[in-house]
Enzyme design. Sequence first.
Site, PDB file in Angstrom:
ATOM      1  N   LYS A  50      77.393   2.311  52.449  1.00  0.00           N
ATOM      2  CA  LYS A  50      76.727   1.129  52.992  1.00  0.00           C
ATOM      3  C   LYS A  50      76.807  -0.064  52.037  1.00  0.00           C
ATOM      4  CE  LYS A  50      72.682   2.995  53.594  1.00  0.00           C
ATOM      5  NZ  LYS A  50      72.916   4.338  53.046  1.00  0.00           N
ATOM      6  N   ARG A  93      64.572   3.302  59.299  1.00  0.00           N
ATOM      7  CA  ARG A  93      64.873   4.735  59.166  1.00  0.00           C
ATOM      8  C   ARG A  93      64.126   5.585  60.177  1.00  0.00           C
ATOM      9  NH1 ARG A  93      65.464   6.051  52.736  1.00  0.00           N
ATOM     10  NH2 ARG A  93      66.900   4.359  52.293  1.00  0.00           N
ATOM     11  N   ARG A 112      78.386   8.957  41.602  1.00  0.00           N
ATOM     12  CA  ARG A 112      77.684   7.688  41.388  1.00  0.00           C
ATOM     13  C   ARG A 112      76.619   7.863  40.309  1.00  0.00           C
ATOM     14  NH1 ARG A 112      74.778   4.776  46.441  1.00  0.00           N
ATOM     15  NH2 ARG A 112      72.999   6.089  45.931  1.00  0.00           N
ATOM     16  N   ARG A 128      71.422   6.208  37.781  1.00  0.00           N
ATOM     17  CA  ARG A 128      70.299   6.423  38.699  1.00  0.00           C
ATOM     18  C   ARG A 128      69.926   7.904  38.706  1.00  0.00           C
ATOM     19  NH1 ARG A 128      71.381   3.533  44.389  1.00  0.00           N
ATOM     20  NH2 ARG A 128      69.736   5.013  44.933  1.00  0.00           N
ATOM     21  N   ARG A 178      67.223  14.396  50.076  1.00  0.00           N
ATOM     22  CA  ARG A 178      67.278  13.015  50.595  1.00  0.00           C
ATOM     23  C   ARG A 178      68.133  12.946  51.848  1.00  0.00           C
ATOM     24  NH1 ARG A 178      69.685  10.100  45.760  1.00  0.00           N
ATOM     25  NH2 ARG A 178      69.981   8.357  47.170  1.00  0.00           N
TER      26      ARG A 178
END
Length: 195
Positions: free
Chosen positions: A14, A89, A128, A134, A146
């Site tokens: 995204k 969401r 990532r 992160r 998640r």
Amino acid sequence: MLNLVLFGPPGAGKGTQSEKLINKYNLVHLSTGDLLRSQIAAGTELGLQAKSLMDKGILVPDEVVIGMIDTKLNENPSAAGFIFDGFPRTVRQAEALDTLLGQHNTGITVMVALVVDQEELTKRLLLRGQTSGRADDQNEELIRRRVQEYNEKTTPVASYYEQQGKYVAIDGIGEIDQIFGLICQKVEAAQSLES
């Protein structure tokens, strides 16, 4: 006004596609993740509250997110449109967003869903996590939770927009520019239906 919901689980691409869409259509980017992270970085009360929930893999309450979106809409009254990234969401959030946009005399043009399977998402997010620092992208169990939570809560949102004739699905695996081209075709088709 072009208002686009870009949909997909964590790691679907995204962020990458948002940047390309923002540049092409001159949109204001509304990423709830970015809005929340900026609050966390600023150490605001909202940010600390959000961080505590996000660290557990729990979503931040709707009214908090809607309030942040309303602020962004008010800050950009002459925008060509908005791209909603990571929101809504849930159907409740989609209804709240429709209500909010209606108050601004606009609405959602199209919802584009990037479809990527669980294994590819896990692989992308772990990668990532190695480069971004992160913490939520470095724990495979948390990543899977998640993605599972995303799938459970957001499938009804796709149906909500599908009932309005505003939902399109795009395969999120492939060359970035090829995926972008497919998204643009769907966006422009939706715009022509609106006018």
